[in-house]
Design a protein around this motif. Structure first.
Motif, PDB file in Angstrom:
ATOM      1  N   ASP A 118       0.834  -1.210   0.000  1.00  0.00           N
ATOM      2  CA  ASP A 118       0.000   0.000   0.000  1.00  0.00           C
ATOM      3  C   ASP A 118       0.866   1.256   0.000  1.00  0.00           C
ATOM      4  O   ASP A 118       0.604   2.209  -0.752  1.00  0.00           O
ATOM      5  CB  ASP A 118      -0.938   0.027   1.211  1.00  0.00           C
ATOM      6  N   LEU A 119       1.892   1.263   0.848  1.00  0.00           N
ATOM      7  CA  LEU A 119       2.775   2.436   0.920  1.00  0.00           C
ATOM      8  C   LEU A 119       3.544   2.630  -0.384  1.00  0.00           C
ATOM      9  O   LEU A 119       3.757   3.773  -0.819  1.00  0.00           O
ATOM     10  CB  LEU A 119       3.737   2.304   2.095  1.00  0.00           C
ATOM     11  N   SER A 120       3.926   1.555  -1.017  1.00  0.00           N
ATOM     12  CA  SER A 120       4.627   1.651  -2.297  1.00  0.00           C
ATOM     13  C   SER A 120       3.729   2.295  -3.351  1.00  0.00           C
ATOM     14  O   SER A 120       4.178   3.147  -4.122  1.00  0.00           O
ATOM     15  CB  SER A 120       5.070   0.260  -2.749  1.00  0.00           C
ATOM     16  N   GLU A 121       2.463   1.897  -3.379  1.00  0.00           N
ATOM     17  CA  GLU A 121       1.516   2.500  -4.318  1.00  0.00           C
ATOM     18  C   GLU A 121       1.325   3.988  -4.032  1.00  0.00           C
ATOM     19  O   GLU A 121       1.257   4.805  -4.954  1.00  0.00           O
ATOM     20  CB  GLU A 121       0.166   1.781  -4.241  1.00  0.00           C
ATOM     21  N   ILE A 122       1.252   4.346  -2.770  1.00  0.00           N
ATOM     22  CA  ILE A 122       1.075   5.750  -2.385  1.00  0.00           C
ATOM     23  C   ILE A 122       2.283   6.570  -2.827  1.00  0.00           C
ATOM     24  O   ILE A 122       2.134   7.658  -3.390  1.00  0.00           O
ATOM     25  CB  ILE A 122       0.841   5.872  -0.864  1.00  0.00           C
ATOM     26  N   VAL A 123       3.475   6.067  -2.575  1.00  0.00           N
ATOM     27  CA  VAL A 123       4.693   6.782  -2.956  1.00  0.00           C
ATOM     28  C   VAL A 123       4.759   6.949  -4.477  1.00  0.00           C
ATOM     29  O   VAL A 123       5.105   8.025  -4.977  1.00  0.00           O
ATOM     30  CB  VAL A 123       5.951   6.052  -2.418  1.00  0.00           C
ATOM     31  N   ALA A 124       4.409   5.903  -5.218  1.00  0.00           N
ATOM     32  CA  ALA A 124       4.426   5.989  -6.680  1.00  0.00           C
ATOM     33  C   ALA A 124       3.431   7.042  -7.169  1.00  0.00           C
ATOM     34  O   ALA A 124       3.741   7.841  -8.065  1.00  0.00           O
ATOM     35  CB  ALA A 124       4.115   4.631  -7.291  1.00  0.00           C
ATOM     36  N   ARG A 125       2.233   7.086  -6.572  1.00  0.00           N
ATOM     37  CA  ARG A 125       1.232   8.082  -6.965  1.00  0.00           C
ATOM     38  C   ARG A 125       1.719   9.492  -6.632  1.00  0.00           C
ATOM     39  O   ARG A 125       1.598  10.421  -7.442  1.00  0.00           O
ATOM     40  CB  ARG A 125      -0.097   7.797  -6.260  1.00  0.00           C
ATOM     41  N   GLN A 126       2.305   9.658  -5.457  1.00  0.00           N
ATOM     42  CA  GLN A 126       2.792  10.970  -5.055  1.00  0.00           C
ATOM     43  C   GLN A 126       3.944  11.431  -5.941  1.00  0.00           C
ATOM     44  O   GLN A 126       4.065  12.621  -6.227  1.00  0.00           O
ATOM     45  CB  GLN A 126       3.227  10.951  -3.592  1.00  0.00           C
ATOM     46  N   GLU A 127       4.764  10.505  -6.397  1.00  0.00           N
ATOM     47  CA  GLU A 127       5.854  10.861  -7.298  1.00  0.00           C
ATOM     48  C   GLU A 127       5.299  11.451  -8.594  1.00  0.00           C
ATOM     49  O   GLU A 127       5.793  12.466  -9.092  1.00  0.00           O
ATOM     50  CB  GLU A 127       6.709   9.633  -7.602  1.00  0.00           C
ATOM     51  N   GLY A 128       4.245  10.835  -9.115  1.00  0.00           N
ATOM     52  CA  GLY A 128       3.606  11.366 -10.315  1.00  0.00           C
ATOM     53  C   GLY A 128       2.986  12.734 -10.074  1.00  0.00           C
ATOM     54  O   GLY A 128       3.086  13.635 -10.910  1.00  0.00           O
ATOM     55  N   GLU A 129       2.337  12.899  -8.929  1.00  0.00           N
ATOM     56  CA  GLU A 129       1.724  14.183  -8.595  1.00  0.00           C
ATOM     57  C   GLU A 129       2.788  15.275  -8.452  1.00  0.00           C
ATOM     58  O   GLU A 129       2.592  16.406  -8.904  1.00  0.00           O
ATOM     59  CB  GLU A 129       0.898  14.068  -7.320  1.00  0.00           C
ATOM     60  N   LEU A 130       3.903  14.944  -7.812  1.00  0.00           N
ATOM     61  CA  LEU A 130       4.985  15.918  -7.652  1.00  0.00           C
ATOM     62  C   LEU A 130       5.571  16.313  -9.004  1.00  0.00           C
ATOM     63  O   LEU A 130       5.864  17.497  -9.232  1.00  0.00           O
ATOM     64  CB  LEU A 130       6.083  15.363  -6.757  1.00  0.00           C
TER      65      LEU A 130
END
Length: 73
Positions: free
Chosen positions: A26-38
């Motif tokens: 779950d945390l890996s998915e969140i980090v990947a999504r946040q990387e795209g948003e950033l």
């Protein structure tokens, strides 16, 4: 320990491992999504800075405000 105690302990460990694995995924998915948003936000900020620099240059300013030293320097 007896066999029942070992089996119970093993079941608790497997359950804990499953929860930790799920949390890590779950945390890996969140980090990947946040990387795209950033990345998107960085592009947008870059475009805004470019647009403002062009607007300042078109207004007849000698040096774009973003490139000027602060007054306390």
């Amino acid at each position: 320990m007896n066999k029942n105690g070992d089996a119970d302990r093993m079941a608790r460990l497997e359950e804990a491992l499953a929860h930790l694995t799920r949390t890590a995924d779950d945390l890996s998915e969140i980090v990947a999504r946040q990387e795209g948003e950033l990345a998107l936000l960085r592009r947008r900020v870059g475009l805004l800075l470019d647009r403002e620099a062009e607007r300042e240059a078109d207004a007849g300013g000698t040096i774009p405000l973003a490139d000027q030293r602060p007054p306390h320097w």
